[in-house]
Design a protein around this motif. Structure first.
Motif, PDB file in Angstrom:
ATOM      1  N   PRO A  79       0.841  -1.197   0.000  1.00  0.00           N
ATOM      2  CA  PRO A  79       0.000   0.000   0.000  1.00  0.00           C
ATOM      3  C   PRO A  79       0.874   1.245   0.000  1.00  0.00           C
ATOM      4  O   PRO A  79       1.982   1.238   0.548  1.00  0.00           O
ATOM      5  CB  PRO A  79      -0.802  -0.123   1.288  1.00  0.00           C
ATOM      6  CG  PRO A  79      -0.076  -1.103   2.121  1.00  0.00           C
ATOM      7  CD  PRO A  79       0.689  -1.987   1.191  1.00  0.00           C
ATOM      8  N   PRO A  80       0.414   2.301  -0.626  1.00  0.00           N
ATOM      9  CA  PRO A  80       1.234   3.516  -0.667  1.00  0.00           C
ATOM     10  C   PRO A  80       1.444   4.085   0.733  1.00  0.00           C
ATOM     11  O   PRO A  80       0.571   4.002   1.589  1.00  0.00           O
ATOM     12  CB  PRO A  80       0.414   4.480  -1.531  1.00  0.00           C
ATOM     13  CG  PRO A  80      -0.965   3.944  -1.506  1.00  0.00           C
ATOM     14  CD  PRO A  80      -0.863   2.471  -1.273  1.00  0.00           C
ATOM     15  N   ARG A  81       2.621   4.630   0.926  1.00  0.00           N
ATOM     16  CA  ARG A  81       2.952   5.212   2.219  1.00  0.00           C
ATOM     17  C   ARG A  81       2.205   6.525   2.414  1.00  0.00           C
ATOM     18  O   ARG A  81       2.067   7.314   1.486  1.00  0.00           O
ATOM     19  CB  ARG A  81       4.441   5.492   2.325  1.00  0.00           C
ATOM     20  CG  ARG A  81       5.256   4.267   2.469  1.00  0.00           C
ATOM     21  CD  ARG A  81       6.697   4.661   2.648  1.00  0.00           C
ATOM     22  NE  ARG A  81       7.368   3.673   3.455  1.00  0.00           N
ATOM     23  CZ  ARG A  81       8.510   3.884   4.061  1.00  0.00           C
ATOM     24  NH1 ARG A  81       9.093   5.042   3.969  1.00  0.00           N
ATOM     25  NH2 ARG A  81       9.065   2.939   4.757  1.00  0.00           N
ATOM     26  N   ARG A  82       1.766   6.724   3.626  1.00  0.00           N
ATOM     27  CA  ARG A  82       1.137   8.008   3.952  1.00  0.00           C
ATOM     28  C   ARG A  82       2.228   8.933   4.459  1.00  0.00           C
ATOM     29  O   ARG A  82       2.987   8.590   5.364  1.00  0.00           O
ATOM     30  CB  ARG A  82       0.075   7.825   5.025  1.00  0.00           C
ATOM     31  CG  ARG A  82      -1.120   7.084   4.533  1.00  0.00           C
ATOM     32  CD  ARG A  82      -2.171   7.103   5.582  1.00  0.00           C
ATOM     33  NE  ARG A  82      -3.452   6.906   4.959  1.00  0.00           N
ATOM     34  CZ  ARG A  82      -4.592   7.193   5.510  1.00  0.00           C
ATOM     35  NH1 ARG A  82      -4.617   7.708   6.720  1.00  0.00           N
ATOM     36  NH2 ARG A  82      -5.715   6.976   4.880  1.00  0.00           N
ATOM     37  N   TRP A  83       2.269  10.061   3.864  1.00  0.00           N
ATOM     38  CA  TRP A  83       3.284  11.027   4.262  1.00  0.00           C
ATOM     39  C   TRP A  83       2.776  11.806   5.466  1.00  0.00           C
ATOM     40  O   TRP A  83       1.661  12.293   5.487  1.00  0.00           O
ATOM     41  CB  TRP A  83       3.596  11.981   3.118  1.00  0.00           C
ATOM     42  CG  TRP A  83       4.200  11.259   1.964  1.00  0.00           C
ATOM     43  CD1 TRP A  83       3.584  10.837   0.834  1.00  0.00           C
ATOM     44  CD2 TRP A  83       5.559  10.833   1.847  1.00  0.00           C
ATOM     45  NE1 TRP A  83       4.446  10.171   0.001  1.00  0.00           N
ATOM     46  CE2 TRP A  83       5.684  10.165   0.604  1.00  0.00           C
ATOM     47  CE3 TRP A  83       6.685  10.941   2.648  1.00  0.00           C
ATOM     48  CZ2 TRP A  83       6.872   9.626   0.169  1.00  0.00           C
ATOM     49  CZ3 TRP A  83       7.866  10.396   2.191  1.00  0.00           C
ATOM     50  CH2 TRP A  83       7.951   9.754   0.983  1.00  0.00           C
ATOM     51  N   ARG A  84       3.620  11.920   6.433  1.00  0.00           N
ATOM     52  CA  ARG A  84       3.272  12.702   7.631  1.00  0.00           C
ATOM     53  C   ARG A  84       3.976  14.047   7.520  1.00  0.00           C
ATOM     54  O   ARG A  84       5.186  14.108   7.388  1.00  0.00           O
ATOM     55  CB  ARG A  84       3.738  12.001   8.884  1.00  0.00           C
ATOM     56  CG  ARG A  84       2.930  10.794   9.199  1.00  0.00           C
ATOM     57  CD  ARG A  84       3.333  10.262  10.543  1.00  0.00           C
ATOM     58  NE  ARG A  84       2.382   9.285  11.004  1.00  0.00           N
ATOM     59  CZ  ARG A  84       2.450   8.686  12.158  1.00  0.00           C
ATOM     60  NH1 ARG A  84       3.434   8.975  12.991  1.00  0.00           N
ATOM     61  NH2 ARG A  84       1.552   7.814  12.502  1.00  0.00           N
ATOM     62  N   HIS A  85       3.195  15.041   7.592  1.00  0.00           N
ATOM     63  CA  HIS A  85       3.748  16.392   7.564  1.00  0.00           C
ATOM     64  C   HIS A  85       3.908  16.878   9.001  1.00  0.00           C
ATOM     65  O   HIS A  85       2.934  16.918   9.758  1.00  0.00           O
ATOM     66  CB  HIS A  85       2.835  17.337   6.784  1.00  0.00           C
ATOM     67  CG  HIS A  85       2.681  16.951   5.357  1.00  0.00           C
ATOM     68  ND1 HIS A  85       3.677  17.112   4.422  1.00  0.00           N
ATOM     69  CD2 HIS A  85       1.659  16.373   4.682  1.00  0.00           C
ATOM     70  CE1 HIS A  85       3.277  16.676   3.267  1.00  0.00           C
ATOM     71  NE2 HIS A  85       2.043  16.215   3.390  1.00  0.00           N
ATOM     72  N   GLU A  86       5.114  17.208   9.323  1.00  0.00           N
ATOM     73  CA  GLU A  86       5.349  17.697  10.675  1.00  0.00           C
ATOM     74  C   GLU A  86       5.148  19.199  10.706  1.00  0.00           C
ATOM     75  O   GLU A  86       5.612  19.920   9.831  1.00  0.00           O
ATOM     76  CB  GLU A  86       6.769  17.342  11.110  1.00  0.00           C
ATOM     77  CG  GLU A  86       6.970  15.854  11.265  1.00  0.00           C
ATOM     78  CD  GLU A  86       8.353  15.541  11.787  1.00  0.00           C
ATOM     79  OE1 GLU A  86       9.000  16.460  12.354  1.00  0.00           O
ATOM     80  OE2 GLU A  86       8.781  14.409  11.644  1.00  0.00           O
TER      81      GLU A  86
END
Length: 89
Positions: A79-86
């Protein structure tokens, strides 16, 4: 001398000529059934990679000498990675 050279060449050709095996696993299906027919059955064992799910394979293998497993050559997509925006601050 000629005889021994011919004998060596013939023996070398026999030992290097081995039968080739076709690819056992079909990469189009994610599940394979490994069927064992045993020594008395005479058929040996083979893989049937034509199943789309483990429950489908297990239903087919029920009552047979077989086991279902995931196809090692099926291109499973992660599954595509979810990007976490800090957030800063």
């Amino acid at each position: 001398m000629r005889f021994s050279f011919g004998l060596i060449m013939t023996a070398g050709a026999l030992f290097t000529a081995t039968p080739s095996h076709a690819q056992t696993f079909d990469p189009r299906y994610p599940v394979c059934m490994h069927v064992y027919s045993g020594a008395n059955g005479g058929g040996g064992e083979w893989y049937d990679c034509s199943f789309t799910s483990l429950p489908q394979c297990r239903a087919t293998a029920l009552g047979r000498s077989a086991i279902c497993d995931l196809n090692p050559y099926y291109p499973f997509q992660e599954p595509p990675r979810r990007w976490r925006h800090e957030r800063s601050g």
